[in-house]
Motif scaffolding. Structure first.
Motif, PDB file in Angstrom:
ATOM      1  N   ASP A  72       0.830  -1.200   0.000  1.00  0.00           N
ATOM      2  CA  ASP A  72       0.000   0.000   0.000  1.00  0.00           C
ATOM      3  C   ASP A  72       0.869   1.257   0.000  1.00  0.00           C
ATOM      4  O   ASP A  72       0.769   2.110  -0.900  1.00  0.00           O
ATOM      5  N   PHE A  77       0.165  -1.757  -4.823  1.00  0.00           N
ATOM      6  CA  PHE A  77      -1.261  -2.014  -5.072  1.00  0.00           C
ATOM      7  C   PHE A  77      -1.776  -1.078  -6.163  1.00  0.00           C
ATOM      8  O   PHE A  77      -2.466  -1.493  -7.091  1.00  0.00           O
ATOM      9  N   LYS A  78      -1.438   0.185  -6.028  1.00  0.00           N
ATOM     10  CA  LYS A  78      -1.909   1.184  -6.988  1.00  0.00           C
ATOM     11  C   LYS A  78      -1.418   0.871  -8.393  1.00  0.00           C
ATOM     12  O   LYS A  78      -2.161   1.038  -9.376  1.00  0.00           O
ATOM     13  N   PRO A  84      -6.754  -0.696  -1.719  1.00  0.00           N
ATOM     14  CA  PRO A  84      -7.066  -1.408  -0.474  1.00  0.00           C
ATOM     15  C   PRO A  84      -8.081  -0.649   0.377  1.00  0.00           C
ATOM     16  O   PRO A  84      -7.984   0.569   0.525  1.00  0.00           O
TER      17      PRO A  84
END
Length: 360
Positions: A72, A77-78, A84
């Motif tokens: 994160d 994740f992005k 998230p």
């Protein structure tokens, strides 16, 4: 200013307000279109290592070192299109497996092979899609540490007969490796008293004399060491090493429900990519990762410890089988009958884009 001019200016102002209002609504609608809508099928696809549409992944709020924090905070994740959404800390009477099965959380990111096997036996059809941390002989990277009070007369496993041992849960890694520790030293686990207690509560309970042994994961093993008043009895790495594989004694797993996997296979692929990037980042930037996790958990950096990760991109069956065989030797619940739990039922590599060759 005459009356007609005033009327004209008021009319212009009204138009501006109306336009602004609709423009604002339009922006909000565009933003909300990215949120998962259970009434509409998710149409994003995994293309060139990322999702074509963002997906909001429900994850329990972290209470210890976990690569999800790094995925994160460092943007992994992005990069793959995952947003998230932290759902909070689970209540004491709800397990993560139950939460994932119900759909309150999407990701099972706190457990091991035995946890998944127990969950499946209870009807929670979870499937491992990726391995996570492994154990280490280095204290600040160790999976679990057994602590006793500094002035305790407990010197070895044989001294644990009649003693109270605290662990984070039944059917857990702590139960498995504690049973193996006792078995290796000829002690019947039934001659000890096991109590379930969160890692966060064990230090105080140990020092107050309410328990005789605390089995602590990171970062709570580092905190109790720094606070003083306790000494190390053994570690999961030493127990695992004697059982045949010290590193694999810390093997954590990441899983989803079979329903989620069927419904969102492309999201699972994206998650695997992001999580592996976080694992690799931690191994290469360990001290920085500790600082990021400490900030997230609001802990003093001196009390922070973490984990290391294997140099592998997919699940190896021999690692899963190591846990199964150890659980069978100790007749852990659900493992009393050898061969009942099969590794092939617990995991899949079919959605791992590195295993299938979709990504290099």
């Amino acid at each position: 200013m005459n009356r007609s001019t005033k009327k004209f200016l008021m009319l212009v102002l009204s138009v501006v307000v109306v336009v602004s209002t609709f423009t604002g609504c339009g922006s909000k609608k565009s933003s909300e279109s990215n949120v998962n809508d259970s009434t509409k099928p998710y149409t994003g696809k995994f293309v060139n290592g990322k999702l074509t549409k963002p997906f909001h992944l429900k994850i329990e709020t972290q209470t210890g070192f976990n690569e999800a924090i790094i995925a994160d905070k460092k943007g992994f994740f992005k990069q793959v299109g995952i947003i998230p959404e932290y759902t909070g800390v689970l209540s004491p009477n709800v397990s993560l497996a139950q939460s994932v099965t119900k759909g309150d959380n999407d990701l099972f990111d706190s457990g091991h092979v035995v946890t998944i096997a127990s969950a499946r036996d209870a009807g929670a059809k979870l499937k491992i899609v990726l391995t996570s941390m492994v154990d280490s002989p280095d204290f600040d990277k160790t999976h679990m540490t057994w602590f006793v009070r500094s002035n305790s007369n407990i010197k070895s496993a044989k001294d644990l007969v009649g003693k109270t041992i605290a662990m984070s849960g039944r059917g857990s890694c702590a139960e498995l490796w504690n049973a193996e520790f006792l078995r290796q030293n000829g002690v019947d686990v039934k001659k000890t008293k096991i109590v379930v207690m969160k890692d966060q509560q064990q230090e105080q309970a140990l020092k107050q004399g309410n328990i005789d042994v605390a089995i602590l994961h990171s970062p709570y093993n580092m905190k109790i060491k720094n606070d003083g008043g306790a000494r190390i009895l053994t570690t999961s790495y030493k127990i695992g090493q004697k059982a045949g594989d010290g590193q694999a004694s810390g093997l954590a797993v990441r899983a989803f429900s079979e329903n989620f996997i069927k419904k969102y296979p492309d999201v699972v692929k994206a998650y695997i990519v992001a999580d592996l990037k976080a694992q690799q980042y931690i191994d290469k930037n360990y001290q920085e990762s500790l600082k990021i996790a400490a900030d997230y958990l609001k802990m003093n950096i001196k009390d922070m410890s973490g984990n290391i990760y294997p140099d592998q991109k997919w699940i190896k069956p021999e690692q899963i089988n190591f846990w199964i065989k150890t659980a069978e030797k100790n007749k852990l619940t659900n493992f009393e009958v050898p061969g009942k739990v099969k590794a092939s039922d617990l995991y899949t590599n079919s959605l791992n884009p590195y295993y299938t060759g979709e990504l290099k």
